[in-house]
Scaffold this motif. Structure first.
Motif, mmCIF file in Angstrom:
data_model
loop_
_atom_site.group_PDB
_atom_site.id
_atom_site.type_symbol
_atom_site.label_atom_id
_atom_site.label_comp_id
_atom_site.label_asym_id
_atom_site.label_seq_id
_atom_site.Cartn_x
_atom_site.Cartn_y
_atom_site.Cartn_z
ATOM 1 N N UNK A 139 0.776 -1.229 0.000
ATOM 2 C CA UNK A 139 0.000 0.000 0.000
ATOM 3 C C UNK A 139 0.803 1.272 0.000
ATOM 4 N N UNK A 140 2.111 1.171 0.127
ATOM 5 C CA UNK A 140 2.932 2.362 0.105
ATOM 6 C C UNK A 140 2.996 2.968 -1.285
ATOM 7 N N UNK A 141 3.505 4.172 -1.349
ATOM 8 C CA UNK A 141 3.624 4.856 -2.618
ATOM 9 C C UNK A 141 3.948 6.314 -2.428
ATOM 10 N N UNK A 142 3.787 7.065 -3.496
ATOM 11 C CA UNK A 142 4.037 8.499 -3.485
ATOM 12 C C UNK A 142 2.713 9.234 -3.467
ATOM 13 N N UNK A 143 2.599 10.203 -2.583
ATOM 14 C CA UNK A 143 1.358 10.955 -2.445
ATOM 15 C C UNK A 143 1.683 12.406 -2.139
ATOM 16 N N UNK A 144 0.818 13.296 -2.569
ATOM 17 C CA UNK A 144 0.981 14.712 -2.272
ATOM 18 C C UNK A 144 0.614 15.005 -0.820
ATOM 19 N N UNK A 145 1.254 16.012 -0.262
ATOM 20 C CA UNK A 145 0.918 16.429 1.089
ATOM 21 C C UNK A 145 -0.575 16.722 1.193
ATOM 22 N N UNK A 157 4.111 -19.329 25.177
ATOM 23 C CA UNK A 157 4.922 -19.080 23.991
ATOM 24 C C UNK A 157 6.017 -18.086 24.350
ATOM 25 N N UNK A 158 7.220 -18.404 23.991
ATOM 26 C CA UNK A 158 8.320 -17.492 24.264
ATOM 27 C C UNK A 158 8.079 -16.176 23.550
ATOM 28 N N UNK A 159 8.315 -15.104 24.270
ATOM 29 C CA UNK A 159 8.081 -13.781 23.712
ATOM 30 C C UNK A 159 8.918 -13.579 22.458
ATOM 31 N N UNK A 160 8.238 -13.219 21.394
ATOM 32 C CA UNK A 160 8.911 -13.009 20.124
ATOM 33 C C UNK A 160 8.381 -11.763 19.430
ATOM 34 N N UNK A 161 9.205 -11.215 18.597
ATOM 35 C CA UNK A 161 8.852 -10.046 17.817
ATOM 36 C C UNK A 161 9.121 -10.349 16.351
ATOM 37 N N UNK A 162 8.166 -10.012 15.501
ATOM 38 C CA UNK A 162 8.271 -10.276 14.079
ATOM 39 C C UNK A 162 8.144 -8.977 13.300
ATOM 40 N N UNK A 163 8.831 -8.923 12.180
ATOM 41 C CA UNK A 163 8.851 -7.727 11.353
ATOM 42 C C UNK A 163 8.659 -8.060 9.890
ATOM 43 N N UNK A 164 7.942 -7.179 9.196
ATOM 44 C CA UNK A 164 7.890 -7.250 7.752
ATOM 45 C C UNK A 164 9.091 -6.545 7.157
ATOM 46 N N UNK A 165 9.180 -6.553 5.845
ATOM 47 C CA UNK A 165 10.317 -5.937 5.171
ATOM 48 C C UNK A 165 10.113 -4.454 4.893
ATOM 49 N N UNK A 166 8.927 -3.955 5.116
ATOM 50 C CA UNK A 166 8.661 -2.539 4.990
ATOM 51 C C UNK A 166 8.075 -2.148 3.650
ATOM 52 N N UNK A 167 7.366 -1.035 3.652
ATOM 53 C CA UNK A 167 6.832 -0.447 2.432
ATOM 54 C C UNK A 167 7.118 1.047 2.460
ATOM 55 N N UNK A 168 7.578 1.571 1.345
ATOM 56 C CA UNK A 168 8.001 2.962 1.273
ATOM 57 C C UNK A 168 6.807 3.890 1.123
ATOM 58 N N UNK A 169 6.779 4.922 1.946
ATOM 59 C CA UNK A 169 5.793 5.989 1.844
ATOM 60 C C UNK A 169 6.541 7.287 1.602
ATOM 61 N N UNK A 170 6.219 7.956 0.511
ATOM 62 C CA UNK A 170 6.854 9.221 0.177
ATOM 63 C C UNK A 170 5.781 10.285 0.004
ATOM 64 N N UNK A 171 5.892 11.342 0.779
ATOM 65 C CA UNK A 171 4.940 12.444 0.725
ATOM 66 C C UNK A 171 5.658 13.651 0.136
ATOM 67 N N UNK A 172 5.150 14.153 -0.958
ATOM 68 C CA UNK A 172 5.764 15.280 -1.637
ATOM 69 C C UNK A 172 5.005 16.561 -1.329
ATOM 70 N N UNK A 173 5.709 17.681 -1.449
ATOM 71 C CA UNK A 173 5.093 18.981 -1.208
ATOM 72 C C UNK A 173 4.448 19.531 -2.463
#
Length: 124
Positions: A8-14, A108-124
Motif C-alpha cells: 500500500x505504500x507509494x508516493x502521495x501529495x501532502x 509461547x516465548x516472547x517473540x517479535x516479528x517484522x515485515x520488510x517494509x513499504x516505502x511511503x513518500x509524501x511530496x510537497x
C-alpha cells in the motif's frame, strides 16, 4: 514462525491519504499485538500505532487524529489508514507483531516479528 508482508505504500501529495496493509501468515494464533513502525533516513525507527487482539488501539502522539489502525481477523490483516499526510511522514513503514504477551500465549516465548517494509513518500 510468523511472516508479515506490507503493501500500500507509494508516493502521495501532502494532504493526501494512503492505506497500508499487512498480511500475517504462519503461526498467526500466537500473535497478541500487531502494529506499525516507521523509519526515515538518518532517523531512529519510531512507533506509529498498535492494536491488540481485543481491538484496543494505541497511537504515537504525532499520529493521533490523522492515522487509524484496524484489524481484519478473518484475513489476518492489519491496516493503517493515513490521512492528512505531511512531508514529515515520509519513510519506510514496517509491520510488527508480538507474541507471548497475553495470558493466552504465556506459554509461547516472547517473540517479535517484522515485515520488510513499504516505502511511503509524501511530496510537497
Amino acid at each position: 514462525q510468523v511472516q508479515l508482508v506490507e503493501s500500500g505504500g507509494g508516493l502521495v501529495q501532502a494532504g493526501g491519504s494512503l492505506r497500508l496493509s499487512c498480511v500475517a501468515s504462519g503461526s498467526v494464533g500466537m500473535i497478541d499485538v500487531m502494529g506499525w513502525y516507521r523509519q526515515a533516513p538518518g532517523r531512529q525507527r519510531e512507533y506509529v500505532a498498535g492494536i491488540n487482539s481485543g481491538g484496543t488501539t494505541n497511537y504515537a502522539d504525532s499520529m493521533k487524529g490523522r492515522f487509524t489502525i484496524s484489524r481484519d481477523y478473518g484475513k489476518y490483516t492489519v491496516h493503517l489508514q493515513m490521512n492528512s499526510l505531511k512531508v514529515e511522514d515520509t519513510g519506510v513503514y514496517f509491520c510488527n507483531a508480538l507474541s507471548g504477551l497475553s495470558p493466552q500465549t504465556a506459554g509461547v516465548k516472547r517473540k517479535e516479528f517484522w515485515g520488510q517494509g513499504t516505502q511511503v513518500t509524501v511530496s510537497s
